[in-house]
Design a protein around this motif. Sequence first.
Motif: not given
Length: 302
Positions: A118-146
């Motif tokens: 959906y969001y890609g990275l540089r505005g070319r890989e995903g549905l969104l057509k602008i570059p993305v600058f993301e950081g994690i949140g608490n939900h992104d690191r709570v699931h056991g093996a992952f």
Amino acid sequence: MREKEPPQAAESHGGDASSTAPIHRRRGGTDVTFFVLSDLHFGFGFPDDLKTLPADPLARPVGIERDHQRVIARMNGLAGQAYPTAMGGKVQTPRGLLLTGDLTERGRVEEWQHFVAYYGLRGREGLLKIPVFEGIGNHDRVHGAFRGCVEQRVVERHGGRFYSWDWDDVHLVSLGEAPDDEGLTFLANDLARYAEDVPIVIAFHFALEGPWSTGNWFSEGDFRSRLKKTMEKHRVIALFHGHHHATGHYRWNGVDVYKPGAVKDSTHTFSVVHVTDSKMTIARYDYEANTWEWWDEKKLSK
């Protein structure tokens, strides 16, 4: 989920924040537009058996992905649209999108893959057509093996779990979930390369005050007081965070703090930020109602 300790430190940073590079000074001519959004929660509404997920998440959206299709459509089409009448002017082409955490619901590989679709990275890989600058949140690191999967993908994409970049004279810093010991060191070294009048924008996930600002590792110890001290001699014009799934604006130790809106739950807005040499405007756009919800302006001395 309450956590007593900050996450394990990564070995790399975004760029060489500890270098003694020449100090960056304002050059003038700044004209920067960017968007801010939080709490995407890919995976919310997924089936229990991930093997039944559609092969193409864009063609067959599942759960919260339908909301992402709407917000991305608004972002892709917003340039050229008029701001609220009292603001005047039109939205310029955005340089990129800042995401302040909780990209996924449980930090699973499949959720991350759908985020990228959906969001890609540089505005070319995903549905969104602008570059993305993301950081994690608490939900992104709570699931056991992952655990750590999403954070590692951020490191691979941006060079570190903490990283920074420039748009004209505006210096932006992504501090992930929140600045821990390593993050505070990164920030201090990073800002040391910038003159005191350079406008700084900082983004991370956890709240500093108000609802959902306690009960996590960042609210304990001295992380916040050290963050305040690190920023004191610098011109932080805005700090963005998520976690609350809400919109809002408050002042924290003299710094303007903004909650941009979220995809999960009912606060379906994102923020549109415009910075020039003389002022900064922030307007929130309701992507469900297709209208402006709120805006603010503050002058920036030259």
